[in-house]
Enzyme design. Structure first.
Site, PDB file in Angstrom:
ATOM      1  N   ASP A   1      27.677  23.310  44.857  1.00 27.00           N
ATOM      2  CA  ASP A   1      26.238  24.013  44.844  1.00 27.00           C
ATOM      3  C   ASP A   1      25.816  23.021  46.798  1.00 27.00           C
ATOM      4  O   ASP A   1      26.671  22.627  46.981  1.00 27.00           O
ATOM      5  CB  ASP A   1      25.634  23.817  44.261  1.00 27.00           C
TER       6      ASP A   1
ATOM      7  N   ASP B   1      23.457  19.643  41.297  1.00 23.98           N
ATOM      8  CA  ASP B   1      22.117  18.036  41.433  1.00 23.98           C
ATOM      9  C   ASP B   1      21.670  18.181  39.839  1.00 23.98           C
ATOM     10  O   ASP B   1      21.081  16.218  39.139  1.00 23.98           O
ATOM     11  CB  ASP B   1      21.186  18.066  41.951  1.00 23.98           C
TER      12      ASP B   1
ATOM     13  N   ASP C   1      20.341  23.007  38.822  1.00 23.68           N
ATOM     14  CA  ASP C   1      22.214  23.272  38.548  1.00 23.68           C
ATOM     15  C   ASP C   1      22.208  23.684  37.424  1.00 23.68           C
ATOM     16  O   ASP C   1      23.594  23.523  36.785  1.00 23.68           O
ATOM     17  CB  ASP C   1      23.284  23.096  39.812  1.00 23.68           C
TER      18      ASP C   1
END
Lengths: 127, 718
Positions: B402, B601, B605
């Site tokens: 991410d 995180d 997510d």
């Protein structure tokens, strides 16, 4: 073949079959967990060279509390693992350690020491 | 994970003293009744283990003391001086052997008692283990010898009446020594967790009724103001209220550089304050602290099972009885077809077979490596949840990162504001900030901060509507404000053509352009950039070196995303992905046949982490128990992911080495003990050598697992 050889052969084969039967083909009925007032199905399990009782019968869909009490110092049994329930616990000698989980669907689950040497079964029965 | 896991209740390893046993049975005495500040950490079985080691060593010394003379005196005719004192078939020799019989019985009773009691207990449970094998082996040797000594007339030839007391004594002693070394080495594998437990400070200085007092750490409650002096440990988790300092968090996060802390920063219990003074408000105490949670998670993971062990468990369930059957069959074959004296040879073969088999090496192969590997990871601030995660991490070929908070710092800031002619920078920023002030989007915070930094106070919107992943519409006073993506403004019928060139330029610079419209007029573009972490590029290079394809996933537009991707060396970009679609993108990669790791995180997510084959939650600080993740990285550095994968691979390699070793050992040892080499080479293994090999094999497995601790992580320089 001499008579003693024939005797040893038959006695040996019988012993081999006996060992296989003793260890693999005879299973105990197990102990039914009793339900205590908070709704848990509870069983006390003694850990000493094995689990006593080693077959626990519980009812499906209800919480279970296994109370392990280890009465030996052999390092083998210092952990108990219930892989199907994602549970494990360290068992200090002489201490009662509760392990709680939901019995889930009917089926058969194992609990073992960390090395898989000591084994027990949890039979989840339909209510 | 099994289906049953999801509805399992808490992992509760609350312990009580023996005297509480009856009370435990009462449902009243429950965990809820324990004080919230209960000691965070379970009693470890270290003391049990030490006592066990001492006992075993005493047993070994006794066995060895009897064993050496027994070995020598079993074959006096081989030794020049003794040959004359104890000639074969003499009365002196008979008495000597009788004395050895008594001495070896003492060894069985003192040093070898656990084999017999263990075998008996196992037998009662219809199971068999190492104890069963050693008990039958040493017992058979002793009984054979004693019968040969007392009733030699039962044996057809004199050669058969030699005694094997040395086998009983030496095998017992060697196996006991092996067990002692095993206990010691097992202690070492769990050192990591003990080290973690040892981090817990004993006392804390808190302000109570305006006075600073030192109290035991168990007495700290949530809300206490804790004072930390220079050079002392931070006792519990909390939020700094006053002071500034640098804190060494390496023991928890694995990050070697001290971290600067000031007001509103989070501090982690058990970390070390360096030079400054801090006052903080305790937020987590007792069993809720990050340290206590880490200890619990590491303990649970160490006790979990690597999937491959399920196969091993099946094998080891059949192993010991199979060995007993093999030794019986070995006896029969040697009795029927072996050389004379057949009975003696058959007995030796049966005893050797029982002794060489090592169910322990098989049983310990996996758990020992797992325990060491999980502990090693924890010392680097990496919490591996279970054996499943470890095995899955080995097979990874794709890693999805991410962007926000993983590759970048995660604190985006306003870098440019480009107004359309007729609009003021301050207006654009102030209204955008007013619109975003109640939004939780990370870009919103950047806009609000950007406005505040320029001395603007965002107004309170009358009402606002957020369209997640697209933008926000707010009414501030008389005016209507739209802040968001180009498509969001366009869908509201606003012409943004005039802003497109600027937006494209900003995007090419790796910045995120946010479009602002005031009263349905395109007003300007705010550029927000999230600085790339200094070590991201090196970490991504290291991931690629591990053979992984690195994919970046982000909600940013393609241009911005690609600008950042090329800067950090990412080959594949999934841009403009809405937060709720991240899990779907991971699934799509899996459908390409890839084994996918997701790094994010842990909150936004979470679904993607759960969907991935291995989910890494990164930079969690004190919030270590992220449910969706398989691996939690306490520090925010991507290097943690590299280390986690390296450690997982090393651990699984170790598991396979151990399993291979254990299978090969038993696979070669058993046939050799059964005498398959005898017809060809005339080679038959002595039971004493078998005992040596058996002890050695289980110690080797544990030593190999301990070798993992010296595993060096790949050096990645920024």
């Amino acid at each position: 073949m001499t008579p003693d050889q024939i005797f040893v052969t038959f006695a040996g084969l019988a012993a081999a079959v006996g060992v296989a039967w003793f260890f693999w083909f005879k299973r105990s009925e197990g102990v039914k967990a009793s339900t205590v007032s908070d709704g848990y199905q509870e069983v006390m399990i003694l850990v000493k060279g094995g689990y006593t009782p080693d077959t626990i019968r519980v009812t499906a869909g209800r919480p279970v509390r296994l109370l392990f009490r280890r009465e030996e110092t052999a390092a083998c049994s210092e952990q108990v693992v219930l892989p199907d329930f994602g549970k494990s616990a360290a068992l200090p000698t002489g201490t009662v350690v509760p392990v709680e989980f939901m019995s889930g669907e009917p089926g058969e689950h194992e609990f073992t020491c960390q090395m898989g040497m000591l084994r027990g079964r949890i039979l989840v029965e339909a209510s | 994970m099994e289906a049953a896991t999801s509805n399992a209740t808490m992992t509760d390893t609350t312990t009580m003293g023996v005297t509480d046993m009856d009370a435990t049975l009462s449902p009243l005495l429950k965990r809820d009744l324990q004080p919230a500040t209960a000691a965070p950490v379970d009693a470890s079985p270290t003391e049990d283990r030490r006592a066990e080691y001492r006992t075993l060593m005493r047993k070994w010394w006794f066995g060895a003391a009897v064993g050496v003379p027994t070995m020598v005196l079993s074959y006096p005719w081989l030794i020049p001086g003794l040959r004359d004192v104890f000639p074969r078939d003499s009365e002196q020799l008979w008495w000597l052997w009788a004395a050895m019989g008594v001495a070896s019985l003492a060894v069985i009773v003192y040093s070898g008692s656990q084999f017999f009691t263990g075998a008996w207990e196992a037998l009662r449970h219809r199971s068999a283990n190492m104890h069963t094998l050693i008990a039958i082996g040493t017992g058979t040797a002793w009984i054979y010898s004693t019968v040969a000594l007392l009733f030699p007339q039962l044996f057809p030839s004199a050669a058969m009446t030699d005694v094997y007391y040395d086998v009983t004594v030496v095998v017992t002693a060697l196996v006991v020594l092996g067990m002692a070394m095993e206990v010691k080495a097992r202690g070492r594998t769990s050192e990591a967790i003990e080290k973690l437990i040892g981090l817990q400070p004993k006392t804390a200085r808190v302000v109570r009724a305006g006075v600073e007092t030192e109290i035991p750490v168990e007495a700290v409650v949530v809300g206490d103001i804790v004072v930390v002096r220079p050079g002392s440990k931070i006792p519990v988790d909390g939020i700094v209220v006053e002071g500034a300092s640098a804190v060494d968090e390496s023991m928890i996060t694995g990050e070697s550089m001290p971290v600067a802390k000031g007001a509103d920063d989070e501090v982690i219990g058990a970390t070390m304050n360096t030079t400054g003074s801090l006052r903080f408000r305790a937020t987590k105490v007792g069993a809720d602290t990050a340290l206590a949670t880490i200890v619990r998670m590491v303990g649970d993971a160490q006790a979990s099972k690597v999937p491959i062990q399920r196969i091993v468990d099946v094998v080891s369930g059949y192993f010991t009885p199979t060995v007993v059957i093999l030794s019986i069959l070995g006896f029969v074959i040697w009795y029927d077809f072996g050389p004379a004296p057949a009975f003696t040879y058959a007995t030796i073969v049966a005893v050797t077979t029982l002794i060489i088999a090592c169910p322990c090496a098989l049983g310990m192969a996996t758990p020992m490596s797992l325990t060491t590997g999980v502990g090693l990871a924890a010392s680097h601030g990496i919490l591996i949840r279970s054996g499943d995660a470890l095995q899955a991490a080995k097979k990874l070929d794709t890693i999805v990162l991410d962007k926000t908070g993983t590759i970048t710092v995660g604190r985006p800031a306003v870098t440019d504001v480009v107004p359309r002619p007729g609009f003021e920078i301050e207006d654009i920023l102030a209204f955008a900030a007013a619109a975003e002030r109640d939004s939780e989007h990370p870009l919103a915070a950047a806009i609000v901060d950007g406005a505040t930094e320029r001395g603007l106070t965002p107004l309170q919107p009358v009402r606002f509507e957020a369209v997640p992943g697209h933008g926000i519409r707010a009414w501030i006073g008389e005016r209507q404000v739209l802040v968001g993506k180009q498509a969001f403004l366009e869908s509201a019928g606003i012409d943004v053509a005039a802003l497109e060139t600027d937006a494209a330029r900003l995007a090419d610079e790796g910045k995120t352009p946010v479009f602002v419209a005031l009263d349905d007029q395109a007003a300007g573009v705010i550029a927000i950039a999230d600085p790339v972490k200094s070590d991201s590029r090196a970490a991504i290079a290291a991931l690629r070196k591990l053979g992984l394809q690195v994919v970046m996933i982000t909600g940013d537009n393609r241009r911005t995303a690609e600008a950042i991707a090329s800067r950090v060396g990412v080959e594949r970009v999934l841009a403009e992905v809405l937060p709720q679609d991240k899990a779907h993108e991971v699934r799509k990669l899996q459908l390409e046949g890839r084994t996918v790791a997701m790094v994010g995180d842990g909150i936004n997510d979470a679904p993607a982490l759960a969907q991935a084959d291995v989910g890494f939650a990164i930079g969690t600080g004190t919030d270590v128990a992220i449910e969706a993740s398989d691996v939690t990285l306490i520090s925010g550095s991507l290097h943690g992911v590299v280390s986690a994968i390296e450690i997982s691979r090393a651990t699984m390699r170790n598991v396979y080495q151990n399993l291979f070793g254990a299978f090969v050992y038993n696979g070669i040892g058993l046939p050799v003990a059964l005498g398959v080499l005898y017809p060809f080479l005339g080679l038959l293994l002595s039971p004493i050598l078998a005992a040596l090999a058996m002890s050695f094999s289980s110690v080797t497995v544990i030593s190999n697992a301990n070798r993992l601790k010296r595993f060096r992580l790949q050096e990645v320089s920024a």
